[in-house]
Scaffold this motif. Structure first.
Motif, PDB file in Angstrom:
ATOM      1  N   GLY A 299     -38.265   0.792  -5.581  1.00  0.00           N
ATOM      2  CA  GLY A 299     -37.070   0.278  -4.891  1.00  0.00           C
ATOM      3  C   GLY A 299     -37.231  -1.176  -4.494  1.00  0.00           C
ATOM      4  O   GLY A 299     -36.306  -1.987  -4.641  1.00  0.00           O
ATOM      5  N   ALA A 300     -38.418  -1.515  -3.977  1.00  0.00           N
ATOM      6  CA  ALA A 300     -38.673  -2.904  -3.570  1.00  0.00           C
ATOM      7  C   ALA A 300     -38.633  -3.826  -4.788  1.00  0.00           C
ATOM      8  O   ALA A 300     -38.091  -4.934  -4.719  1.00  0.00           O
ATOM      9  N   GLN A 301     -39.192  -3.362  -5.897  1.00  0.00           N
ATOM     10  CA  GLN A 301     -39.167  -4.184  -7.111  1.00  0.00           C
ATOM     11  C   GLN A 301     -37.731  -4.378  -7.597  1.00  0.00           C
ATOM     12  O   GLN A 301     -37.356  -5.463  -8.044  1.00  0.00           O
TER      13      GLN A 301
ATOM     14  N   GLU B  90     -50.474  13.515  -2.952  1.00  0.00           N
ATOM     15  CA  GLU B  90     -49.607  13.325  -4.111  1.00  0.00           C
ATOM     16  C   GLU B  90     -48.187  12.989  -3.656  1.00  0.00           C
ATOM     17  O   GLU B  90     -47.530  12.108  -4.220  1.00  0.00           O
ATOM     18  N   THR B  91     -47.713  13.669  -2.621  1.00  0.00           N
ATOM     19  CA  THR B  91     -46.392  13.389  -2.069  1.00  0.00           C
ATOM     20  C   THR B  91     -46.329  11.963  -1.526  1.00  0.00           C
ATOM     21  O   THR B  91     -45.368  11.225  -1.781  1.00  0.00           O
ATOM     22  N   ALA B  92     -47.384  11.580  -0.788  1.00  0.00           N
ATOM     23  CA  ALA B  92     -47.427  10.217  -0.243  1.00  0.00           C
ATOM     24  C   ALA B  92     -47.453   9.195  -1.371  1.00  0.00           C
ATOM     25  O   ALA B  92     -46.790   8.152  -1.296  1.00  0.00           O
ATOM     26  N   LYS B  93     -48.201   9.513  -2.427  1.00  0.00           N
ATOM     27  CA  LYS B  93     -48.279   8.613  -3.583  1.00  0.00           C
ATOM     28  C   LYS B  93     -46.904   8.459  -4.232  1.00  0.00           C
ATOM     29  O   LYS B  93     -46.482   7.342  -4.570  1.00  0.00           O
ATOM     30  N   GLN B  94     -46.191   9.579  -4.386  1.00  0.00           N
ATOM     31  CA  GLN B  94     -44.864   9.521  -4.987  1.00  0.00           C
ATOM     32  C   GLN B  94     -43.895   8.741  -4.108  1.00  0.00           C
ATOM     33  O   GLN B  94     -43.085   7.962  -4.609  1.00  0.00           O
ATOM     34  N   GLN B  95     -43.990   8.933  -2.784  1.00  0.00           N
ATOM     35  CA  GLN B  95     -43.130   8.191  -1.878  1.00  0.00           C
ATOM     36  C   GLN B  95     -43.415   6.693  -1.961  1.00  0.00           C
ATOM     37  O   GLN B  95     -42.501   5.876  -2.012  1.00  0.00           O
ATOM     38  N   LEU B  96     -44.707   6.353  -1.957  1.00  0.00           N
ATOM     39  CA  LEU B  96     -45.066   4.937  -2.073  1.00  0.00           C
ATOM     40  C   LEU B  96     -44.592   4.352  -3.393  1.00  0.00           C
ATOM     41  O   LEU B  96     -44.109   3.222  -3.455  1.00  0.00           O
ATOM     42  N   HIS B  97     -44.740   5.140  -4.451  1.00  0.00           N
ATOM     43  CA  HIS B  97     -44.300   4.669  -5.767  1.00  0.00           C
ATOM     44  C   HIS B  97     -42.787   4.458  -5.781  1.00  0.00           C
ATOM     45  O   HIS B  97     -42.300   3.449  -6.310  1.00  0.00           O
ATOM     46  N   SER B  98     -42.047   5.395  -5.174  1.00  0.00           N
ATOM     47  CA  SER B  98     -40.591   5.238  -5.147  1.00  0.00           C
ATOM     48  C   SER B  98     -40.195   4.045  -4.287  1.00  0.00           C
ATOM     49  O   SER B  98     -39.277   3.300  -4.638  1.00  0.00           O
TER      50      SER B  98
ATOM     51  N   GLY C 295     -46.625  -2.152 -12.413  1.00  0.00           N
ATOM     52  CA  GLY C 295     -46.043  -3.401 -12.887  1.00  0.00           C
ATOM     53  C   GLY C 295     -45.234  -4.046 -11.769  1.00  0.00           C
ATOM     54  O   GLY C 295     -44.280  -3.468 -11.307  1.00  0.00           O
ATOM     55  N   SER C 296     -45.623  -5.209 -11.358  1.00  0.00           N
ATOM     56  CA  SER C 296     -44.955  -5.851 -10.233  1.00  0.00           C
ATOM     57  C   SER C 296     -45.057  -7.354 -10.374  1.00  0.00           C
ATOM     58  O   SER C 296     -45.991  -7.875 -10.966  1.00  0.00           O
ATOM     59  N   ASN C 297     -44.080  -8.030  -9.789  1.00  0.00           N
ATOM     60  CA  ASN C 297     -44.109  -9.494  -9.746  1.00  0.00           C
ATOM     61  C   ASN C 297     -44.695  -9.985  -8.440  1.00  0.00           C
ATOM     62  O   ASN C 297     -44.679 -11.166  -8.156  1.00  0.00           O
TER      63      ASN C 297
END
Length: 184
Positions: free
Chosen positions: A95-97, A83-91, A30-32
């Motif tokens: 944060g950016a959102q 999976e770690t990279a995915k979690q980092q990107l998600h976090s 979910g992002s703007n």
């Protein structure tokens, strides 16, 4: 040539494919952010060096169960890294959102403040105009006009007085001239 059946090997039975895993994965959080701002992969597939390594690992996997376990362990490790990279990107995305949301709220607050200041400015201008005060200099317009009118009146009076004195002087000078002409 005869084929020998090995009883120790299990026959691969085709299982019905699980519909959940057959779908294309979509990682749309979910992002703007507009679709143009989404990160896209720049290269198709793995680099050549990784493809060679994959081919070698496939060949070695057929040589024995130890290599198979080794390959599975490598795949698990790679999966954990992904999976770690995915979690980092998600976090980072979260944060950016959050930052975007904070900045939007701050922007809206500043826009409301600007509107309030514009209304206040208009009110001040109306007050200045109603009191006949010049908004640039801060002087009272009526006082300035009255001073200008008074100065003009004084100038006019002084000019009229000077003209009258000049007429009187002219008359006196004319009389004295007559007297001088008669006596000569």
């Amino acid at each position: 040539e005869t084929q020998m059946a090995f009883p120790s090997k299990k026959q691969c039975v085709s299982k019905p494919a699980d519909l959940e895993f057959n779908k294309d994965p979509s990682f749309n959080f979910g992002s703007n952010i507009p679709a143009d701002g989404v990160f896209k992969a720049t290269s198709q597939g793995l680099p050549k060096s990784a493809k060679k390594g994959e081919l070698l690992s496939r060949k070695t996997a057929t040589r024995g169960p130890l290599n198979r376990y080794k390959l599975e362990a490598e795949l698990r490790t790679k999966n954990q890294l992904l999976e770690t990279a995915k979690q980092q990107l998600h976090s980072r995305l979260t944060g950016a959102q959050g930052t975007i949301k904070e900045l939007k709220e701050e922007n809206e607050g500043l826009a409301r403040e600007v509107e309030k200041l514009k209304k206040f400015q208009e009110t001040c201008l109306v007050i200045l105009e109603s009191r006949n005060i010049d908004p640039v200099t801060g002087n009272n317009i009526l006082e300035e006009e009255e001073k200008t009118r008074e100065c003009q009146k004084q100038t006019t009076l002084l000019t009229e007085k000077l003209i009258e004195e000049l007429r009187l002087f002219n008359q006196i000078a004319a009389k004295e001239k007559e007297v001088l002409q008669v006596s000569v």
